[in-house]
Design a protein around this motif. Structure first.
Motif, PDB file in Angstrom:
ATOM      1  N   GLN A 165      36.708  31.509  39.198  1.00  0.00           N
ATOM      2  CA  GLN A 165      37.266  29.956  39.199  1.00  0.00           C
ATOM      3  C   GLN A 165      38.542  30.077  38.190  1.00  0.00           C
ATOM      4  O   GLN A 165      39.279  29.655  38.181  1.00  0.00           O
ATOM      5  CB  GLN A 165      36.516  29.030  38.988  1.00  0.00           C
ATOM      6  N   ALA A 166      37.848  30.891  36.880  1.00  0.00           N
ATOM      7  CA  ALA A 166      39.055  30.909  35.819  1.00  0.00           C
ATOM      8  C   ALA A 166      40.202  31.620  36.300  1.00  0.00           C
ATOM      9  O   ALA A 166      41.453  31.613  35.806  1.00  0.00           O
ATOM     10  CB  ALA A 166      38.246  31.530  34.491  1.00  0.00           C
ATOM     11  N   GLN A 167      40.037  32.891  37.210  1.00  0.00           N
ATOM     12  CA  GLN A 167      41.162  33.628  37.521  1.00  0.00           C
ATOM     13  C   GLN A 167      42.185  32.671  38.349  1.00  0.00           C
ATOM     14  O   GLN A 167      43.478  32.947  38.392  1.00  0.00           O
ATOM     15  CB  GLN A 167      40.726  34.879  38.208  1.00  0.00           C
ATOM     16  N   ILE A 168      41.483  31.908  39.212  1.00  0.00           N
ATOM     17  CA  ILE A 168      42.391  31.119  40.083  1.00  0.00           C
ATOM     18  C   ILE A 168      43.139  30.239  39.247  1.00  0.00           C
ATOM     19  O   ILE A 168      44.426  29.860  39.646  1.00  0.00           O
ATOM     20  CB  ILE A 168      41.394  30.380  41.253  1.00  0.00           C
ATOM     21  N   LYS A 169      42.593  29.503  38.384  1.00  0.00           N
ATOM     22  CA  LYS A 169      43.343  28.564  37.381  1.00  0.00           C
ATOM     23  C   LYS A 169      44.360  29.279  36.818  1.00  0.00           C
ATOM     24  O   LYS A 169      45.622  28.742  36.547  1.00  0.00           O
ATOM     25  CB  LYS A 169      42.465  27.788  36.628  1.00  0.00           C
ATOM     26  N   ALA A 170      43.995  30.314  36.396  1.00  0.00           N
ATOM     27  CA  ALA A 170      45.267  31.351  35.714  1.00  0.00           C
ATOM     28  C   ALA A 170      46.419  31.668  36.664  1.00  0.00           C
ATOM     29  O   ALA A 170      47.529  31.349  36.228  1.00  0.00           O
ATOM     30  CB  ALA A 170      44.368  32.433  35.071  1.00  0.00           C
ATOM     31  N   ALA A 171      45.954  32.125  37.832  1.00  0.00           N
ATOM     32  CA  ALA A 171      46.820  32.482  38.780  1.00  0.00           C
ATOM     33  C   ALA A 171      47.807  31.067  39.163  1.00  0.00           C
ATOM     34  O   ALA A 171      49.093  31.624  39.406  1.00  0.00           O
ATOM     35  CB  ALA A 171      46.156  32.960  39.901  1.00  0.00           C
TER      36      ALA A 171
END
Length: 339
Positions: free
Chosen positions: A97-103
């Motif tokens: 979830q954190a990676q998606i928000k960063a992307a």
């Protein structure tokens, strides 16, 4: 009538191309739900969406749950330099979830991107009851969410589900702006033929109930696939249409047509021959009674003169009035006679 059908087909073709190409005049967040089975994969629809996104210089954020082979990324036309692949099956829920928000934060201003989820089954299992909250938190006019849900794969619910909680599939259908149901072209034609001849609907794949059978005849054939579309407009109206996606390749995307146009172009018709229907009144239908008429009975029937024919023989002014002779048992009523 022909011009009306031509206009409807043009409207349907323009609509499907606009939806696949993420071209809308309202510029609002969209969630595209793809429903597939083991008999018909949704990869052709995914390739069509990604291909159109690449033409508009859009990037793809791929949330990967079940695509483990590198060649599968090439099928989706994903590139390492431009697109981002998040291996969710190797990480915890909080991590991906954190990676998606960063992307999402790295999307350039004025451009659009696609968040592709290859298995909403695994996503729903990991997110639990927070599926709508997580998806809606990612939604934005610059991001289009595309997810694949396998309808023939049982979703592992929690051990103590609430009796008032709706299923994950019902939730996904409710929040989606467009739903594509993928079906085999061969199996769809078989069902249409059975319906035209009033036969029982054939069963395919898991529905056959045969031990060991996962895929049956006509599964994932290269000739094409049938896609049932339900699109929700901003006004709330739902537009439904059935399309035929042709065989896909990287260079030639083919032409998407409606199912009715495909049947007409390929001269596919389901007309009953009525071989078991009697061709004449005196034909024998195979029963224990003779339901036909003899020649004498036919002549007697034609010689019967009905009352309204007698009324037409009077002098002028009679019109179509029916003549009736009262009997001794009839009760004369002056008011009723005037009517």
């Amino acid at each position: 009538m022909a011009s009306t059908n031509r206009h409807d087909r043009q409207r349907a073709n323009l609509l499907i191309n606009k939806i696949l190409g993420s071209r809308d005049e309202y510029n609002y967040p969209s969630f595209t739900l793809l429903l597939d089975t083991v008999s018909q994969s949704a990869k052709s629809v995914i390739r069509a969406i990604v291909h159109r996104a690449k033409h508009s210089s859009g990037k793809v954020i791929f949330l990967n749950f079940e695509t483990h082979q590198r060649r599968s990324f090439e099928v989706y036309d994903l590139q390492d330099g431009e697109d981002e692949i998040i291996l969710a099956y190797t990480q915890s829920v909080e991590a991906w979830q954190a990676q998606i928000k960063a992307a999402i934060s790295r999307i350039k201003k004025g451009s659009r991107a696609i968040l592709l989820i290859d298995s909403l089954n695994e996503f729903c299992h990991a997110a639990g009851p927070k599926v709508p909250q997580i998806l809606l938190s990612w939604a934005s006019p610059s991001l289009r969410i595309v997810g694949v849900y396998h309808t023939d794969v049982q979703l592992h619910e929690s051990s103590n589900p609430s009796p008032y909680m709706v299923s994950a599939l019902a939730t996904l259908k409710y929040i989606s702006t467009t739903t594509f149901t993928c079906r085999s072209l061969f199996q769809t034609l078989e069902e249409l033929e059975a319906q035209a001849y009033s036969r029982a609907k054939p069963a395919f794949g898991l529905d056959e109930g045969v031990e060991g059978v996962l895929q049956s005849l006509g599964s994932d054939k290269t000739e094409g696939m049938v896609v049932e579309m339900e699109h929700k407009r901003k006004s709330g109206n739902i537009v439904s249409e059935i399309y035929v996606f042709p065989r896909r390749s990287t260079n030639d995307q083919g032409k998407i047509v409606t199912l009715s146009e495909y049947l007409e172009t390929n001269q596919v018709s389901f007309k009953t021959t009525a071989s078991g229907v009697a061709k004449a009144d005196d034909a024998d239908v195979g029963g224990t009674m003779n339901l036909g008429l003899t020649e004498q009975q036919r002549q007697d029937r034609e010689g019967v003169v009905l009352p309204h024919f007698d009324a037409q023989k009077g002098e002028g002014g009679e019109g179509g009035r029916i003549l009736y002779d009262m009997g001794a048992e009839d009760d004369f009523d002056e008011e009723e006679d005037e009517i």
